[in-house]
Design an enzyme around this catalytic site. Structure first.
Site, PDB file in Angstrom:
ATOM      1  N   ASP A 122       0.853  -1.188   0.000  1.00  8.80           N
ATOM      2  CA  ASP A 122       0.000   0.000   0.000  1.00  8.80           C
ATOM      3  C   ASP A 122       0.895   1.246   0.000  1.00  8.80           C
ATOM      4  OD1 ASP A 122       0.966   0.050   2.638  1.00  8.80           O
ATOM      5  OD2 ASP A 122      -0.799  -1.015   3.363  1.00  8.80           O
ATOM      6  N   ASP A 169       1.638   4.989   1.675  1.00  7.75           N
ATOM      7  CA  ASP A 169       1.386   5.934   2.764  1.00  7.75           C
ATOM      8  C   ASP A 169       2.011   7.277   2.405  1.00  7.75           C
ATOM      9  OD1 ASP A 169       0.114   4.034   4.368  1.00  7.75           O
ATOM     10  OD2 ASP A 169       2.025   3.273   5.095  1.00  7.75           O
ATOM     11  N   ASP A 212      10.237   3.442  12.883  1.00  9.73           N
ATOM     12  CA  ASP A 212      10.870   2.312  13.567  1.00  9.73           C
ATOM     13  C   ASP A 212      12.256   1.932  13.033  1.00  9.73           C
ATOM     14  OD1 ASP A 212       9.618   1.430  11.255  1.00  9.73           O
ATOM     15  OD2 ASP A 212       8.367  -0.084  12.243  1.00  9.73           O
TER      16      ASP A 212
HETATM   17  P1  ATP Z   1       4.078  -3.139   5.021  1.00  9.25           P
HETATM   18  O1  ATP Z   1       4.731  -3.499   3.753  1.00  9.25           O
HETATM   19  O2  ATP Z   1       3.817  -4.284   5.908  1.00  9.25           O
HETATM   20  O3  ATP Z   1       2.881  -2.223   4.862  1.00  9.25           O
HETATM   21  P2  ATP Z   1       5.212  -0.797   6.236  1.00  9.25           P
HETATM   22  O4  ATP Z   1       6.633  -0.462   6.547  1.00  9.25           O
HETATM   23  O5  ATP Z   1       4.518   0.075   5.246  1.00  9.25           O
HETATM   24  O6  ATP Z   1       5.192  -2.294   5.807  1.00  9.25           O
HETATM   25  P3  ATP Z   1       3.111  -0.078   8.038  1.00  9.25           P
HETATM   26  O7  ATP Z   1       2.628  -0.810   9.229  1.00  9.25           O
HETATM   27  O8  ATP Z   1       2.210   0.099   6.876  1.00  9.25           O
HETATM   28  O9  ATP Z   1       4.449  -0.802   7.597  1.00  9.25           O
HETATM   29  O10 ATP Z   1       3.604   1.336   8.546  1.00  9.25           O
HETATM   30  C1  ATP Z   1       3.999   2.383   7.668  1.00  9.25           C
HETATM   31  C2  ATP Z   1       5.201   3.097   8.233  1.00  9.25           C
HETATM   32  O11 ATP Z   1       4.862   3.700   9.494  1.00  9.25           O
HETATM   33  C3  ATP Z   1       6.396   2.214   8.553  1.00  9.25           C
HETATM   34  O12 ATP Z   1       7.194   2.006   7.423  1.00  9.25           O
HETATM   35  C4  ATP Z   1       7.108   3.010   9.623  1.00  9.25           C
HETATM   36  O13 ATP Z   1       7.849   4.052   9.066  1.00  9.25           O
HETATM   37  C5  ATP Z   1       5.955   3.628  10.395  1.00  9.25           C
HETATM   38  N1  ATP Z   1       5.534   2.777  11.532  1.00  9.25           N
HETATM   39  C6  ATP Z   1       4.547   1.891  11.554  1.00  9.25           C
HETATM   40  N2  ATP Z   1       4.429   1.299  12.747  1.00  9.25           N
HETATM   41  C7  ATP Z   1       5.369   1.859  13.534  1.00  9.25           C
HETATM   42  C8  ATP Z   1       5.755   1.682  14.898  1.00  9.25           C
HETATM   43  N3  ATP Z   1       5.138   0.802  15.681  1.00  9.25           N
HETATM   44  N4  ATP Z   1       6.782   2.444  15.365  1.00  9.25           N
HETATM   45  C9  ATP Z   1       7.399   3.350  14.573  1.00  9.25           C
HETATM   46  N5  ATP Z   1       7.088   3.526  13.283  1.00  9.25           N
HETATM   47  C10 ATP Z   1       6.090   2.818  12.758  1.00  9.25           C
HETATM   48 MG    MG Z   2       2.432  -0.016   4.672  1.00 10.14          MG
END
Ligand code: ATP
Ligand code: MG
Length: 494
Positions: free
Chosen positions: A86, A88, A164
């Site tokens: 997705d 963001d 993170d």
């Molecule tokens: P995915 O491919 O699983 O969507 P993602 O990295 O995009 O991986 P998300 O859960 O969609 O993960 O979160 C988007 C972004 O928000 C992460 O890449 C990170 O930068 C930030 N983020 C999400 N959860 C946390 C957390 N618990 N602590 C700090 N930053 C976070």
């Molecule tokens: Mg994501």
């Protein structure tokens, strides 16, 4: 005639300064302090790989004079040549301003930290205002340092520091298509290294779920967690107990239903995180007495990975049935030793194990109920006399329960001949089924130990479609699902 500035101020209800910026062309290279900038000609992320929805949001924000960045997993995955799950977006626009820009498609969500979901067809773009702990305000934390409320807006740099992992904190700037890196994200991506931003122990204490996220990304991307990311896990893992159990359930699903369940499981075990989530099951995994446990779990995870990769549906009910099965067995054996009849013991053990699990990871009722059905039906596979096999075959959860039976047989828990019998029973015709039931009876009384293949003529022929007006099918096996047309057991029937 209304000026563009007045129009924007009125329409979007923005402060004058924002409207001012909206009519000014955005600088191509904002020269963000603290960031290393990779210009467009030095990276592989192209606008064509970004979804239409995400581009509309980025461009809309940019045209209105706001900063607009693609961030998180989408930038990481595009840089790695993977397809993002997705998109963001991070911006300096406040949620209300974002909502006004995308009025028809936008929805404010969240209570403490408000985000905007902008929807285009099935796609939802999550737009977050830069977060920080600005103006000396500190986040509200628990006694152990876990962040409880964190709703302060901040600068782009602060936003980056709150993320993170370095690989998750890269920003694709729609203004000049460069990538901004405030840490070591670009080089960590290249090295396949997962590195925590800031002090890992503190960051895990603020949010223990980050330990699970580390494992998930390591498994999904094939990255190595650097030594600093691994070191504090032993000291912090029990903090997972502080996390609301519903959030843990969601996180476990992300770990096990993303096509990398087997690797995630190995990492969780190595880091002692599986023990923090499922202590009862973890204890059994190293027990020689429960040698089948590992095989059963691995079979379930391998099956789940295959289904995800084949684009088939998977249900948490089946996954949790497998995850908790070893604990269920141990508990029901204990209760039987205390003199409880087997069926009572199993029922009570199921309640006990769920209760124990819910203390840490809550399984919602809509999954817990079918999970218990999968367990309950296991005993019924043993009883093959009279009409019982027909009734079991007609059960809506038959397919899932049968798949579970096959798993148990792979682990050597039950004889393969029982699974073969049920396989034949599902495809056999009326006479074939009668013969099979008779064979099972002889088998159980010790008169006919081997279950031979059925004669070809006894196999169930595909049923002809009944024409309208025909008499109802007289075949007493014509019950829902009795023709073997069930969806695979992993499908959620809820
Ligand atoms: P995915 O491919 O699983 O969507 P993602 O990295 O995009 O991986 P998300 O859960 O969609 O993960 O979160 C988007 C972004 O928000 C992460 O890449 C990170 O930068 C930030 N983020 C999400 N959860 C946390 C957390 N618990 N602590 C700090 N930053 C976070
Ligand atoms: Mg994501």
């Amino acid at each position: 005639m209304v000026s563009i500035k007045d129009f924007i101020t009125k329409q979007l209800n923005l402060p004058d300064s924002a409207a001012e910026r909206a009519v000014m062309p955005s600088p191509l290279s904002p020269g963000v302090p603290g960031a290393r900038v990779t210009p467009r000609n030095e990276h592989n992320v192209s606008r064509r790989q970004i979804s239409d929805g995400a581009l509309q949001v980025l461009n809309g924000l940019h045209r209105a004079g706001f900063q607009a960045y693609l961030v998180g997993g989408s930038v990481r995955d595009l840089l790695l040549g993977r397809e993002p799950k997705d998109f963001d977006v991070a911006t300096d626009a406040h949620p209300e301003q974002v909502r006004k820009l995308f009025r028809r498609n936008a929805r404010l969500i969240g209570r403490r930290f408000i985000l905007v979901h902008v929807q285009f067809g099935h796609e939802i773009i999550e737009v977050a205002t830069f977060r920080g702990s600005a103006n000396g305000k500190k986040s509200e934390t628990s006694e152990t340092g876990r962040i409880l409320a964190d709703n302060v807006y901040g600068s782009l740099e602060e936003d980056a520091r709150r993320r993170d992992f370095t690989a998750n904190a890269l920003y694709y700037n729609i203004a000049d298509r460069s990538i901004l890196d405030f840490s070591t994200g670009m080089e960590d991506l290249q090295a396949g290294r997962l590195r925590v931003i800031g002090d890992p122990e503190q960051r895990y204490s603020e949010d223990p779920v980050r330990m699970l996220r580390a494992v998930r990304f390591a498994a999904k991307l094939g990255f190595i967690m650097d030594a600093a990311a691994q070191a504090p896990i032993a000291a912090c893992r029990e903090r997972l107990q502080e996390v609301p159990s519903a959030r843990l359930f969601e996180e476990i699903l992300k770990l096990f239903l993303n096509g990398n369940a087997q690797t995630s499981f190995e990492h969780l075990r190595q880091q002692g995180l599986f023990a923090a989530l499922f202590p009862q099951v973890d204890a059994l995994l190293d027990h020689a007495e429960y040698g089948t446990t590992h095989t059963l779990l691995q079979g379930a995870l391998a099956g789940t990975d295959t289904r995800v990769r084949d684009g088939k549906s998977v249900t948490p009910a089946f996954l949790f049935a497998a995850l908790l099965w070893p604990a269920l067995q141990q508990q029901s054996q204990l209760l039987e030793q205390q003199g409880k009849p087997a069926t009572v013991a199993l029922q009570q053990a199921a309640s006990d194990v769920l209760q124990e699990c819910i203390g840490r990871v809550s399984v919602p009722r809509r999954f817990a109920l079918p999970m218990r059905e999968i367990w309950d039906l296991q005993a019924r596979f043993m009883r093959r006399g009279g009409r019982r096999p027909h009734a079991l075959l007609a059960h809506p959860r038959f397919r899932a329960a049968f798949d579970f039976l096959s798993l148990r047989s792979q682990g050597g828990e039950i004889p393969a001949t029982l699974v073969e019998w049920w396989e034949q029973f599902q495809t056999a015709d009326h006479d074939g089924r009668r013969i099979l039931i008779e064979q099972a009876r002889l088998d159980e009384t010790g008169q006919e130990p081997e279950l031979g293949p059925l004669p070809a003529t006894s196999r169930r022929r595909p049923r002809r479609r009944r024409r309208r007006g025909n008499r109802p099918d007289q075949d007493d096996m014509a019950q829902p699902g009795a023709d073997g047309s069930h969806d695979n057991g992993q499908t959620d029937n809820n």
